[in-house]
Design a protein around this motif. Structure first.
Motif, PDB file in Angstrom:
ATOM      1  N   LYS A  90       3.199   6.137  -3.055  1.00  0.00           N
ATOM      2  CA  LYS A  90       4.419   6.754  -3.584  1.00  0.00           C
ATOM      3  C   LYS A  90       4.353   6.821  -5.114  1.00  0.00           C
ATOM      4  N   PHE A  91       3.951   5.719  -5.747  1.00  0.00           N
ATOM      5  CA  PHE A  91       3.859   5.681  -7.204  1.00  0.00           C
ATOM      6  C   PHE A  91       2.779   6.623  -7.722  1.00  0.00           C
ATOM      7  N   LYS A  94       0.822  -1.202   0.000  1.00  0.00           N
ATOM      8  CA  LYS A  94       0.000   0.000   0.000  1.00  0.00           C
ATOM      9  C   LYS A  94       0.866   1.266   0.000  1.00  0.00           C
ATOM     10  N   GLU A  95       1.930   1.261   0.816  1.00  0.00           N
ATOM     11  CA  GLU A  95       2.785   2.447   0.885  1.00  0.00           C
ATOM     12  C   GLU A  95       3.493   2.710  -0.446  1.00  0.00           C
ATOM     13  N   HIS A  96       3.833   1.672  -1.185  1.00  0.00           N
ATOM     14  CA  HIS A  96       4.448   1.845  -2.500  1.00  0.00           C
ATOM     15  C   HIS A  96       3.444   2.412  -3.500  1.00  0.00           C
TER      16      HIS A  96
END
Length: 188
Positions: free
Chosen positions: A6-7, A1-3
């Motif tokens: 960021k994306f 989820k955190e990636h």
């Protein structure tokens, strides 16, 4: 989820940059093709300068820079396209703020050799002599790594140059590396 977040932020940032680039290219293309006409009338330079100051005051204050106006008391009116003059001055002052870390930016109008001269002067990093002749070319950046960090499309000064020319004016750039830059528009 955190990636994913960021994306998504990277996608949004790059999409906004591409949109700005397309907008700037459209402006230059329209000016070059004569689609965007310059509608010169007698306007108050003071009003335009104060409007630009109001637009960019927060950016200057965020960097703890001054943003002042200096107008020869005998010069209040100018024959120009109000919207395009605002665009010229906004681009120049915004660049001054972007490349100044201490001091600030002065926007004004004075007389030199009997001609009206609009100027934007900063106390910023300046431009090395070897780059002065190329400033104003599309996509030209004196320091690509620093410019890219600060955003922008590399077309701001090219747009200014085209709008100045469309008014029938001339532009001069005076700069000393490490001491600041003064861009003068000679009103012909």
């Amino acid at each position: 989820k955190e990636h994913a977040v960021k994306f998504l932020k990277a996608i949004q940032s790059n999409s906004e940059r591409i949109n700005s680039l397309v907008d700037d290219l459209m402006i230059i293309s329209k000016i070059e093709m004569g689609v965007d006409k310059i509608d010169k009338t007698s306007i108050s330079f003071v009003d335009v300068a104060e409007a630009v100051q109001a637009i960019l005051r927060e950016k200057a204050e965020a960097k703890d820079l001054f943003l002042t106006i200096s107008i020869n008391p005998d010069m209040h009116e100018i024959i120009a396209d109000r919207d395009r003059l605002t665009q010229i001055l906004t681009n120049l002052v915004e660049n001054g703020i972007k490349f100044t870390d201490q001091g600030g930016v002065t926007l004004g109008m004075d007389k030199e050799n009997g001609k009206a001269v609009i100027f934007v002067e900063d106390t910023g990093i300046g431009i090395p002599k070897q780059h002065l002749s190329r400033v104003g070319e599309r996509f030209y950046r004196v320091d690509p790594s620093r410019s890219r960090q600060m955003g922008g499309t590399g077309l701001g000064l090219a747009i200014v140059k085209h709008l100045v020319k469309a008014h029938g004016w001339d532009m001069q750039i005076e700069s000393a590396f490490g001491k600041g830059t003064k861009i003068k528009i000679i009103v012909v």
